[in-house]
Scaffold this motif. Sequence first.
Motif: not given
Length: 300
Positions: A207-211, A265-270, A139-154
């Motif tokens: 994310x949902x299961x953890x909440x 509230x349950x959130x995700x970071x995109x 992929x040239x662009x890889x769009x992903x979901x992360x936990x809003x308060x989680x570690x920022x993946x590189x």
Amino acid sequence: MLNPRRLVVLRAVLAAGSINRAARNLSYSPATISQHMTALARETGLVLFEKQGRGIVATDAARRLADQAQALVADFDRLERVVADLRGGQADHLAIACFASAAEQWIPEVVRTVRRHQPNLTVEISLNEPVDGRGRRQPDLDIRTEPASGVEVQLDGYRRHELTVEELVAVLPVAHPLVNAGQIALRDLGDEPWVDHDIYDSPIGQIVSSACRAVGFTPRYAARLDDHRAALRLVATGIGVTVLPRLAVAELPGGVVSRPLVNPTVSRRIVVHARQDRRRGDVIARAVAQLRVSAGSPAG
């Protein structure tokens, strides 16, 4: 050394159920397929097929080898496409990996934007959720979901851009007693039957299961599948409730309603990971810019 092409043929034989059918599917002769399988058995030192009656059946070793070769075959297929592109004069492609709701809501405008500036561009879109799917190309662009308060993946070789943080919502049948509430506490769904839209436990499912665990319950699933659109249809029939990101409920079918979730509230970071490629930096930058517009995020 193993020949990747023979692993491709092995998987084709197992998928087709016989050498003759695999030969028709691959446009080979049965003799050529048999030669590939004989050579692969010699390379691996494994018995791949055994006689059964007037035919042959695959051994457990053959099936395990084919399963383990899945990722290698996908990588080999992508490499062959790169070679074909180079042979054909480096045809222009933009490969995007993303989850289903982003593909539905954001990617059409991205495709329109980049092709307006580069009309001969071919945009290839593959789903990376569930189970981190592999596309035809890296992929040239890889769009992903992360936990809003989680570690920022590189990701190596990519530049990370945060697009948005969005809250998840409860989705209920229209006849559900909680529909009249302006907002719904997550724990109030603890005794409800649930429809799971992420049977493979990809990031949004985690994310949902953890909440749910955080407020003291594990969802009791009435149905589990891997598509949020189908999950919404099941909710509409009254089978259960579900929790989805707002992006996934932008177009709700009849028979369901969504309500904000509270306590917590349950959130995700995109985020989008953009490949660092000097030759195609312009088209990648245009795609990222349009994603930012669609997500409502500030310019980077």
